[in-house]
Motif scaffolding. Structure first.
Motif, PDB file in Angstrom:
ATOM      1  N   GLU A 146      65.276  -2.800  84.549  1.00  0.00           N
ATOM      2  CA  GLU A 146      64.871  -2.365  83.207  1.00  0.00           C
ATOM      3  C   GLU A 146      65.241  -0.901  82.978  1.00  0.00           C
ATOM      4  OE1 GLU A 146      63.079  -4.312  85.169  1.00  0.00           O
ATOM      5  OE2 GLU A 146      63.288  -6.102  83.906  1.00  0.00           O
ATOM      6  N   GLY A 147      65.086  -0.086  84.027  1.00  0.00           N
ATOM      7  CA  GLY A 147      65.474   1.313  83.902  1.00  0.00           C
ATOM      8  C   GLY A 147      66.966   1.474  83.697  1.00  0.00           C
ATOM      9  N   ILE A 148      67.758   0.667  84.402  1.00  0.00           N
ATOM     10  CA  ILE A 148      69.214   0.698  84.206  1.00  0.00           C
ATOM     11  C   ILE A 148      69.555   0.341  82.761  1.00  0.00           C
ATOM     12  CG2 ILE A 148      71.387  -0.415  84.851  1.00  0.00           C
ATOM     13  CD1 ILE A 148      70.232  -0.816  87.656  1.00  0.00           C
ATOM     14  N   CYS A 149      68.910  -0.700  82.244  1.00  0.00           N
ATOM     15  CA  CYS A 149      69.196  -1.130  80.868  1.00  0.00           C
ATOM     16  C   CYS A 149      68.794  -0.074  79.849  1.00  0.00           C
ATOM     17  CB  CYS A 149      68.477  -2.445  80.572  1.00  0.00           C
ATOM     18  SG  CYS A 149      69.149  -3.862  81.482  1.00  0.00           S
ATOM     19  N   ARG A 150      67.666   0.611  80.081  1.00  0.00           N
ATOM     20  CA  ARG A 150      67.246   1.659  79.141  1.00  0.00           C
ATOM     21  C   ARG A 150      68.294   2.764  79.070  1.00  0.00           C
ATOM     22  NH1 ARG A 150      62.093   0.648  81.280  1.00  0.00           N
ATOM     23  NH2 ARG A 150      62.329   2.339  82.796  1.00  0.00           N
ATOM     24  N   ILE A 151      68.829   3.154  80.212  1.00  0.00           N
ATOM     25  CA  ILE A 151      69.850   4.205  80.220  1.00  0.00           C
ATOM     26  C   ILE A 151      71.132   3.714  79.563  1.00  0.00           C
ATOM     27  CG2 ILE A 151      71.372   5.541  81.741  1.00  0.00           C
ATOM     28  CD1 ILE A 151      68.981   5.808  83.649  1.00  0.00           C
ATOM     29  N   LEU A 189      80.116   7.409  80.074  1.00  0.00           N
ATOM     30  CA  LEU A 189      80.531   8.746  80.514  1.00  0.00           C
ATOM     31  C   LEU A 189      79.376   9.541  81.124  1.00  0.00           C
ATOM     32  CD1 LEU A 189      82.840   9.671  77.517  1.00  0.00           C
ATOM     33  CD2 LEU A 189      83.567   9.403  79.883  1.00  0.00           C
ATOM     34  N   ILE A 190      78.247   9.583  80.454  1.00  0.00           N
ATOM     35  CA  ILE A 190      77.133  10.400  80.957  1.00  0.00           C
ATOM     36  C   ILE A 190      76.117   9.566  81.732  1.00  0.00           C
ATOM     37  CG2 ILE A 190      77.415  11.950  78.993  1.00  0.00           C
ATOM     38  CD1 ILE A 190      74.773  10.898  77.898  1.00  0.00           C
ATOM     39  N   GLY A 191      76.214   8.224  81.622  1.00  0.00           N
ATOM     40  CA  GLY A 191      75.262   7.356  82.294  1.00  0.00           C
ATOM     41  C   GLY A 191      75.229   7.490  83.802  1.00  0.00           C
ATOM     42  N   PRO A 192      76.389   7.658  84.491  1.00  0.00           N
ATOM     43  CA  PRO A 192      76.336   7.760  85.957  1.00  0.00           C
ATOM     44  C   PRO A 192      75.383   8.830  86.469  1.00  0.00           C
ATOM     45  CG  PRO A 192      78.588   7.348  85.284  1.00  0.00           C
ATOM     46  CD  PRO A 192      77.794   7.545  84.016  1.00  0.00           C
ATOM     47  N   GLU A 193      75.413  10.034  85.898  1.00  0.00           N
ATOM     48  CA  GLU A 193      74.513  11.066  86.405  1.00  0.00           C
ATOM     49  C   GLU A 193      73.070  10.812  85.978  1.00  0.00           C
ATOM     50  OE1 GLU A 193      74.672  14.972  83.637  1.00  0.00           O
ATOM     51  OE2 GLU A 193      76.567  14.455  84.603  1.00  0.00           O
ATOM     52  N   GLN A 194      72.873  10.165  84.821  1.00  0.00           N
ATOM     53  CA  GLN A 194      71.511   9.819  84.422  1.00  0.00           C
ATOM     54  C   GLN A 194      70.921   8.769  85.366  1.00  0.00           C
ATOM     55  OE1 GLN A 194      72.196   8.624  80.338  1.00  0.00           O
ATOM     56  NE2 GLN A 194      71.545  10.621  79.555  1.00  0.00           N
ATOM     57  N   LEU A 195      71.727   7.773  85.736  1.00  0.00           N
ATOM     58  CA  LEU A 195      71.271   6.765  86.694  1.00  0.00           C
ATOM     59  C   LEU A 195      70.899   7.397  88.029  1.00  0.00           C
ATOM     60  CD1 LEU A 195      73.848   3.853  86.181  1.00  0.00           C
ATOM     61  CD2 LEU A 195      71.422   3.799  85.623  1.00  0.00           C
ATOM     62  N   LEU A 196      71.766   8.276  88.522  1.00  0.00           N
ATOM     63  CA  LEU A 196      71.540   8.886  89.831  1.00  0.00           C
ATOM     64  C   LEU A 196      70.322   9.790  89.809  1.00  0.00           C
ATOM     65  CD1 LEU A 196      75.226   9.700  90.785  1.00  0.00           C
ATOM     66  CD2 LEU A 196      73.753   7.967  91.824  1.00  0.00           C
ATOM     67  N   LEU A 250      76.142  -0.026  84.763  1.00  0.00           N
ATOM     68  CA  LEU A 250      76.215   0.164  83.315  1.00  0.00           C
ATOM     69  C   LEU A 250      76.929  -0.999  82.639  1.00  0.00           C
ATOM     70  CD1 LEU A 250      77.076   3.970  83.378  1.00  0.00           C
ATOM     71  CD2 LEU A 250      74.943   2.955  82.537  1.00  0.00           C
ATOM     72  N   LEU A 251      78.030  -1.476  83.228  1.00  0.00           N
ATOM     73  CA  LEU A 251      78.750  -2.611  82.639  1.00  0.00           C
ATOM     74  C   LEU A 251      77.879  -3.868  82.641  1.00  0.00           C
ATOM     75  CD1 LEU A 251      82.312  -2.171  84.214  1.00  0.00           C
ATOM     76  CD2 LEU A 251      81.610  -1.641  81.877  1.00  0.00           C
ATOM     77  N   ALA A 252      77.167  -4.098  83.751  1.00  0.00           N
ATOM     78  CA  ALA A 252      76.320  -5.285  83.837  1.00  0.00           C
ATOM     79  C   ALA A 252      75.190  -5.224  82.812  1.00  0.00           C
ATOM     80  CB  ALA A 252      75.753  -5.413  85.247  1.00  0.00           C
ATOM     81  N   ALA A 253      74.600  -4.045  82.642  1.00  0.00           N
ATOM     82  CA  ALA A 253      73.510  -3.904  81.679  1.00  0.00           C
ATOM     83  C   ALA A 253      74.006  -4.045  80.244  1.00  0.00           C
ATOM     84  CB  ALA A 253      72.824  -2.554  81.872  1.00  0.00           C
ATOM     85  N   LEU A 254      75.170  -3.514  79.940  1.00  0.00           N
ATOM     86  CA  LEU A 254      75.705  -3.591  78.588  1.00  0.00           C
ATOM     87  C   LEU A 254      76.157  -5.006  78.229  1.00  0.00           C
ATOM     88  CD1 LEU A 254      77.840  -0.309  78.471  1.00  0.00           C
ATOM     89  CD2 LEU A 254      75.732  -0.764  77.196  1.00  0.00           C
TER      90      LEU A 254
END
Length: 607
Positions: free
Chosen positions: A422-427, A404-411, A233-237
């Motif tokens: 690209e999917g990581i960046c969308r989330i 906060l909610i991104g970790p479970e969305q990624l998983l 998430l940090l890398a994508a942001l």
């Protein structure tokens, strides 16, 4: 037993409820037993004969119990009364105890403990020891069996001789190389040197089974998977070429497993992201880098800080704390990991999260270390609770929500099929209209810099009229900075490029997206002249030499660069005070500036 918290500050607050009624005298006796049995609660940190900090275990017992009668706001009132004040471990022990009373009986006890001698691993140990002490005092049970109680101030200090010496030397050598890879920061703050303090909490039943399932599929640990979600998430942001997350490591040997104390260390884990890896590949990278850090965890905090200070001086830029992660779980989660894939998927599918962006502490405070966020996730009874501190000068509200909610969305997405970049960046960017490309350029591979902030800092020099900083390509694929400076007519202030660089380094902070240029072109330069060394600089150099037992020191070098020990800094400050000088704090000695520039910050104390 309820409500155990490690605060974002330096005190741990642990509420404990006795299993049977206690009067005030019995409550005091329980506290006395715990203090007697655990060195951590009797710790003082004082200056030794060599000027370096050392531990003593003869701190006076807590000065009685702070008693409040039971009321609706009794718990919060007690926390405010004894929990908010920092401990001075040179003068007092690391423990304060309060009691909530209903009539003649104590219903709850609040233990406020300095984080310097108490970590999250110690909470269940304290709960168990408290229960034993209550049974001994109130029910006449047999005294608790003797267990290891020693709490060294820094377990690495105890390894300067004996079997761990080789490991300690290898750790120091490893981190001397590893600090070269740490980005100075991943994000450009909206304001320099300020932290807009935002708090938030996220509670979910879904994260635990997702972590367990992903860890099993990738043959790694849930802590690694959790850290990988934050890296992603940090890398994508940020779109930074490297991500860095400072992770908590337990840092305990088997002999220390049952000892109340603070053994954990916080180590930077750096992962390359410039090739835009998928999430599965990122988990693998985080696992390797985490293993490397964990295998070299035996390094004292001051030693690591000294290595980072030397690297800051070499680069000409301060390295920010960035994002810190603390992940832990109870025995129930360990059992959950043994569930079948079908059971884990069912548990993840039927759970719902509860987000509380409770911006209750919207405070603005000075920022000296460049903290972007602190994420503390604890899985207990199957529920994952993330308590977060964010810097509002770095993250927007949608970005905070994503972290906060991104970790479970990624998983959840990754377990359906490997998630690409690209999917990581969308989330990461979902729902955030304020996510532009960071207005910064990389310099020397891992640094971020804003040329306009360099110019702003340079024109604050009284002999500089104007400044223009440009980005120049390097031969090794990196970029450098070139600065054209126009002198102020009639200023009569001779200066060189070295002095301009030092002027910038005096203002470098982790919160500032600024780095000293590699080349200065000075127009209308006054003739060079050698001035005498100021008395304050001479006084600082003399104090550094005397306290550190050194024979020489170059005033053009930084404190750590010249061989000074960070543990000796308090003694240096006291030595200067005896000579009538003030103006420097312990943090200043870690900044990437020379002893000459530090000395110029000193001023005579007003009588």
């Amino acid at each position: 037993m309820q409500d155990t918290r490690l605060r974002a500050g330096s005190n741990a607050l642990v509420w404990l409820a006795p299993e049977c009624p206690l009067d005030l005298g019995q409550a005091r006796r329980v506290v006395e037993l715990l203090v007697h049995r655990h060195e951590a609660f009797r710790t003082l940190i004082v200056r030794g004969p060599d000027g370096m900090p050392e531990q003593r275990t003869d701190a006076p017992a807590p000065d009685g119990l702070h008693v409040l009668d039971e009321a609706a706001d009794g718990r919060r009132s007690l926390e405010l009364a004894i929990g908010e004040t920092e401990f001075d471990l040179s003068q007092e022990g690391p423990l304060r105890v309060g009691a909530v009373r209903a009539g003649e009986w104590v219903t709850e006890l609040l233990f406020v403990i300095s984080h310097c001698v108490f970590d999250g691993h110690s909470i269940p140990l304290l709960q168990a020891e408290f229960a034993l002490a209550v049974r001994e005092v109130a029910l006449g049970a047999e005294p608790a069996a003797s267990r290891p109680r020693h709490q060294p101030l820094d377990s690495a200090f105890a390894e300067q001789s004996g079997p761990f010496t080789q490991h300690r030397a290898a750790s120091t050598a490893h981190w001397a190389r590893a600090v070269r890879e740490i980005p100075n920061r991943m994000f450009v703050p909206a304001q320099d040197d300020l932290m807009h303090h935002y708090g938030a909490t996220y509670r979910t039943d879904r994260l635990a089974p997702l972590l367990a399932l992903a860890a099993r599929r990738h043959r790694t640990t849930p802590a690694v998977v959790h850290a990988a979600t934050v890296h992603a998430l940090l890398a994508a942001l940020s779109a930074a070429p490297h991500s860095v997350v400072r992770c908590h490591f337990v840092g305990r040997t088997e002999d220390e497993a049952e000892t109340i104390g603070c053994f954990h260390c916080i180590l930077p884990v750096v992962v390359a992201t410039s090739d835009r890896p998928g999430f599965g590949a990122l988990i693998g990278r985080v696992a390797i880098q985490t293993l490397r850090a964990q295998s070299r965890y035996r390094i004292g905090y001051l030693t690591l800080r000294q290595l980072i200070s030397a690297e800051e001086r070499r680069r000409g830029v301060a390295i920010a704390d960035g994002t810190i992660v603390n992940f832990s779980f109870d025995e129930g989660f360990a059992s959950l990991q043994r569930s079948s894939e079908e059971e884990l998927m069912a548990a993840a599918a039927g759970a719902v999260g509860e987000l509380e962006l409770l911006m209750g502490r919207n405070e603005t405070m000075p920022d000296h270390r460049g903290l972007d966020s602190y994420l503390m996730t604890r899985i207990s009874d199957g529920v994952a609770v993330t308590s977060a501190t964010f810097n509002g000068a770095v993250f927007t509200a949608p970005q905070m929500r994503a972290l906060l909610i991104g970790p479970e969305q990624l998983l959840a997405a990754h377990l359906q099929g490997d998630l690409d970049w690209e999917g990581i960046c969308r989330i990461a960017h979902s729902g955030d209209p304020y996510a532009p490309v960071p207005p910064a350029v990389p310099a020397v591979g891992v640094d971020l810099v804003l040329p306009e902030r360099v110019d702003e800092a340079l024109v604050s020099h009284r002999a500089v009229r104007a400044s223009s900083t440009t980005v120049t390509p390097g031969t090794d694929g990196t970029v450098g900075l070139e600065c054209r400076v126009i002198c102020e007519p009639g200023a009569g202030e001779p200066f060189t490029d070295a002095e301009l660089r030092e002027h910038l380094l005096c203002q470098v902070r982790p919160g500032a997206a600024m780095v000293a240029p590699h080349r200065f072109l000075i127009e209308g330069q006054a003739k060079e002249g050698a001035g005498r060394t100021e008395p304050s600089v001479l006084a600082l150099v003399a104090a550094v030499l005397e306290v550190n037992g050194m024979s020489t020191a170059d005033e053009g070098q930084g404190y750590a660069e010249s061989g000074g020990a960070l543990g000796a800094v308090p003694a240096i400050i006291d030595h200067l005070a005896e000579q009538g000088y003030t103006g420097l704090g312990p943090h200043d000695f870690t900044l990437p500036m020379s002893l000459r520039s530090l000395g110029r910050r000193l001023h005579r104390r007003q009588e």
